[in-house]
Design a protein around this motif. Structure first.
Motif, PDB file in Angstrom:
ATOM      1  N   ILE A  54       0.841  -1.190   0.000  1.00  0.00           N
ATOM      2  CA  ILE A  54       0.000   0.000   0.000  1.00  0.00           C
ATOM      3  C   ILE A  54       0.877   1.241   0.000  1.00  0.00           C
ATOM      4  O   ILE A  54       1.986   1.242   0.531  1.00  0.00           O
ATOM      5  N   ALA A  55       0.371   2.293  -0.630  1.00  0.00           N
ATOM      6  CA  ALA A  55       1.089   3.566  -0.692  1.00  0.00           C
ATOM      7  C   ALA A  55       0.544   4.493   0.380  1.00  0.00           C
ATOM      8  O   ALA A  55      -0.664   4.750   0.441  1.00  0.00           O
ATOM      9  N   LEU A  56       1.427   4.991   1.227  1.00  0.00           N
ATOM     10  CA  LEU A  56       1.064   5.928   2.279  1.00  0.00           C
ATOM     11  C   LEU A  56       1.596   7.309   1.918  1.00  0.00           C
ATOM     12  O   LEU A  56       2.785   7.464   1.638  1.00  0.00           O
ATOM     13  N   SER A  57       0.738   8.313   1.906  1.00  0.00           N
ATOM     14  CA  SER A  57       1.174   9.671   1.617  1.00  0.00           C
ATOM     15  C   SER A  57       1.924  10.250   2.817  1.00  0.00           C
ATOM     16  O   SER A  57       1.895   9.691   3.925  1.00  0.00           O
ATOM     17  N   TRP A  58       2.557  11.392   2.614  1.00  0.00           N
ATOM     18  CA  TRP A  58       3.233  12.067   3.720  1.00  0.00           C
ATOM     19  C   TRP A  58       2.228  12.422   4.814  1.00  0.00           C
ATOM     20  O   TRP A  58       2.507  12.301   6.009  1.00  0.00           O
ATOM     21  N   GLY A  59       1.032  12.833   4.413  1.00  0.00           N
ATOM     22  CA  GLY A  59       0.008  13.150   5.395  1.00  0.00           C
ATOM     23  C   GLY A  59      -0.408  11.941   6.205  1.00  0.00           C
ATOM     24  O   GLY A  59      -0.655  12.043   7.412  1.00  0.00           O
ATOM     25  N   LEU A  63      -0.307  11.066  10.378  1.00  0.00           N
ATOM     26  CA  LEU A  63      -1.390  10.494  11.180  1.00  0.00           C
ATOM     27  C   LEU A  63      -0.881   9.307  11.987  1.00  0.00           C
ATOM     28  O   LEU A  63      -1.192   9.178  13.181  1.00  0.00           O
ATOM     29  N   LEU A  64      -0.093   8.440  11.359  1.00  0.00           N
ATOM     30  CA  LEU A  64       0.437   7.278  12.071  1.00  0.00           C
ATOM     31  C   LEU A  64       1.393   7.698  13.176  1.00  0.00           C
ATOM     32  O   LEU A  64       1.450   7.057  14.230  1.00  0.00           O
ATOM     33  N   VAL A  65       2.132   8.777  12.958  1.00  0.00           N
ATOM     34  CA  VAL A  65       2.984   9.314  14.024  1.00  0.00           C
ATOM     35  C   VAL A  65       2.122   9.761  15.196  1.00  0.00           C
ATOM     36  O   VAL A  65       2.437   9.489  16.371  1.00  0.00           O
ATOM     37  N   ASP A  66       1.019  10.433  14.904  1.00  0.00           N
ATOM     38  CA  ASP A  66       0.152  10.979  15.958  1.00  0.00           C
ATOM     39  C   ASP A  66      -0.384   9.893  16.889  1.00  0.00           C
ATOM     40  O   ASP A  66      -0.545  10.127  18.088  1.00  0.00           O
ATOM     41  N   LEU A 303      -7.116   8.790   1.347  1.00  0.00           N
ATOM     42  CA  LEU A 303      -8.373   9.525   1.484  1.00  0.00           C
ATOM     43  C   LEU A 303      -9.161   8.982   2.672  1.00  0.00           C
ATOM     44  O   LEU A 303      -9.741   9.752   3.453  1.00  0.00           O
ATOM     45  N   GLY A 304      -9.178   7.663   2.841  1.00  0.00           N
ATOM     46  CA  GLY A 304      -9.883   7.062   3.963  1.00  0.00           C
ATOM     47  C   GLY A 304      -9.284   7.442   5.306  1.00  0.00           C
ATOM     48  O   GLY A 304     -10.011   7.653   6.285  1.00  0.00           O
ATOM     49  N   LEU A 305      -7.966   7.536   5.386  1.00  0.00           N
ATOM     50  CA  LEU A 305      -7.323   7.944   6.641  1.00  0.00           C
ATOM     51  C   LEU A 305      -7.655   9.393   6.978  1.00  0.00           C
ATOM     52  O   LEU A 305      -7.802   9.747   8.151  1.00  0.00           O
ATOM     53  N   ARG A 306      -7.786  10.224   5.964  1.00  0.00           N
ATOM     54  CA  ARG A 306      -8.214  11.612   6.230  1.00  0.00           C
ATOM     55  C   ARG A 306      -9.669  11.639   6.702  1.00  0.00           C
ATOM     56  O   ARG A 306     -10.031  12.459   7.557  1.00  0.00           O
ATOM     57  N   ASP A 307     -10.506  10.763   6.159  1.00  0.00           N
ATOM     58  CA  ASP A 307     -11.872  10.605   6.694  1.00  0.00           C
ATOM     59  C   ASP A 307     -11.811  10.308   8.190  1.00  0.00           C
ATOM     60  O   ASP A 307     -12.523  10.925   8.994  1.00  0.00           O
ATOM     61  N   ALA A 308     -10.961   9.355   8.563  1.00  0.00           N
ATOM     62  CA  ALA A 308     -10.864   8.932   9.963  1.00  0.00           C
ATOM     63  C   ALA A 308     -10.406  10.079  10.853  1.00  0.00           C
ATOM     64  O   ALA A 308     -10.924  10.258  11.967  1.00  0.00           O
ATOM     65  N   ALA A 309      -9.447  10.876  10.382  1.00  0.00           N
ATOM     66  CA  ALA A 309      -8.926  11.973  11.191  1.00  0.00           C
ATOM     67  C   ALA A 309      -9.999  13.016  11.479  1.00  0.00           C
ATOM     68  O   ALA A 309     -10.141  13.491  12.615  1.00  0.00           O
ATOM     69  N   GLY A 388      -4.223  15.946   0.297  1.00  0.00           N
ATOM     70  CA  GLY A 388      -5.617  16.089  -0.046  1.00  0.00           C
ATOM     71  C   GLY A 388      -5.983  17.547  -0.281  1.00  0.00           C
ATOM     72  O   GLY A 388      -5.132  18.443  -0.236  1.00  0.00           O
ATOM     73  N   ARG A 389      -7.260  17.789  -0.521  1.00  0.00           N
ATOM     74  CA  ARG A 389      -7.766  19.147  -0.752  1.00  0.00           C
ATOM     75  C   ARG A 389      -7.996  19.813   0.597  1.00  0.00           C
ATOM     76  O   ARG A 389      -8.817  19.365   1.392  1.00  0.00           O
TER      77      ARG A 389
END
Length: 390
Positions: A54-59, A63-66, A303-309, A388-389
């Motif tokens: 899977i590809a993880l963006s910098w963003g 989130l995983l750091v947080d 995009l899904g991880l940004r949904d979760a955040a 993301g946007r």
């Protein structure tokens, strides 16, 4: 004997990366972890052993750091320093580089099971309860909450239910926005004789995009391959012996990595857009359960991880307030509309526009060349992929 009923504040259906991230983020934001339940049909061992890349963006890395999960993912993740984008058979290409964005990497390539394992550890440390392997057989919603019927005979009562288990396109019920790309992704891990460390490739062909993501591993393979082709072509590629498969991959990709020398076992899955932003006063969907995308540019999970955040932030504020949950879900839909819409439009256009042999294809090659020379446009696209946007 009376059936057992469990009571929680938040029930999350699906303990993949998006569902796990939501639980960990809510706990971090002060929601009582003992009042969060993850329900998943897979046994833990099955999820952790999943070898998909899977590809993880910098963003997503941030989130995983947080939530304290990145330290367990990082040792096995391969950073992407550059992304090379081209169109097969036409002049013009574009190169994105981390140096333009002052980040350590544009993104990372990780094993799905490693990400799940790291997030499971984060949830366990917080005290989130997980029910697995258990399936939800029915969901009943009223103004006081949601009741989930489980296939082990128990019932789970929650103030809000989050659907975070989306599955793959070919197995989903049809949603309000749907497009069958008539493409199948063939995935494998491959090696090239002249690998370029930390450089990812997105190569558009007549049938669909071909992505090679850098991922050195113990098996000696250097790249995760996602090759999107017509369904009948996909079956042919699955049936080929390794030498012929590698030869045809070389014909499609070109010689930038020398010759392809090894390939792992191959798998395939159908591709389509299937999205629905609807929600109710007590239920909401995130990740693939809300929008299943074409894998071009590797945006679905991010995009899904940004949904979760965003959902974690809003539920943390409203979980204990009168009408707080309904307000949180309404605000969630509003806040996520721009980002979701932008990524859906971008990936949909990239999947369709480049995957044909029409007369405009030479112009698309020129557009890639122009993108490479117009720095603001190139940076804008890279930042959309990373964050993301906003």
């Amino acid at each position: 004997m009376a059936e057992e009923t469990l009571s929680v504040d938040v029930a999350i259906c699906g303990a993949g990366p998006v569902g796990l991230a939501l639980a960990a983020l809510m706990a971090r934001r002060g929601v009582d972890a003992r009042r969060i339940a993850l329900v998943d049909a897979k046994a833990l061992g099955q999820a952790i052993s999943d070898p998909r890349s899977i590809a993880l963006s910098w963003g997503s890395r941030q989130l995983l750091v947080d939530v304290g999960a990145w330290a367990n993912v990082q040792p096995h993740a391969t950073p992407i320093h550059q992304i090379h984008v081209s169109r097969r058979g036409h002049l013009g290409r574009s190169m994105m580089d981390r140096a333009e964005h002052a980040v350590d990497a544009l993104g990372y390539v990780a094993r799905y099971g490693d990400v799940v394992d790291a997030l499971v550890r984060a949830c366990d440390r917080a005290g989130v309860q997980t029910l697995r392997p258990v399936r939800v057989t029915a969901l009943h919603e009223d103004r006081d909450g949601v009741v989930l019927d489980l296939d082990d005979g128990r019932k789970l009562h929650a103030k809000v239910a989050v659907q975070a288990e989306g599955g793959v396109f070919g197995e989903q019920a049809e949603r309000t926005r749907r497009r069958d790309y008539v493409q199948t992704a063939v995935i494998a891990r491959v090696s090239g004789s002249q690998a370029i460390p930390h450089r990812a490739f997105e190569r558009f062909t007549d049938e669909g995009p071909l992505a090679l993501l850098p991922q050195d591993g113990a098996d000696g393979h250097q790249y995760a391959l996602v090759w999107c082709v017509r369904p009948e072509r996909a079956q042919q590629l699955l049936d080929l012996g390794e030498p012929e498969f590698l030869r045809q991959l070389g014909d499609a990709f070109g010689e930038r990595l020398g010759t392809f020398t090894r390939a792992s076992e191959r798998a395939a899955f159908p591709l389509g857009l299937n999205a629905d932003p609807r929600f109710s006063a007590r239920t909401v969907a995130i990740g693939n359960a809300a929008q299943t995308l074409h894998p071009v540019a590797g945006q679905g999970l991010n995009l899904g991880l940004r949904d979760a955040a965003v959902l974690a932030r809003l539920l943390a504020r409203g979980i204990d307030q009168d009408h707080g949950i309904a307000d949180a879900l309404s605000r969630f839909a509003e806040e996520r509309a721009r980002d979701r819409g932008a990524i859906i439009r971008t990936t949909d256009a990239m999947a369709r526009v480049f995957a044909n042999t029409g007369p405009l294809q030479p112009l698309f090659g020129l557009a890639l060349a122009a993108l490479d020379t117009v720095k603001p446009a190139r940076m804008l696209l890279a930042e959309l992929m990373m964050f993301g946007r906003r």
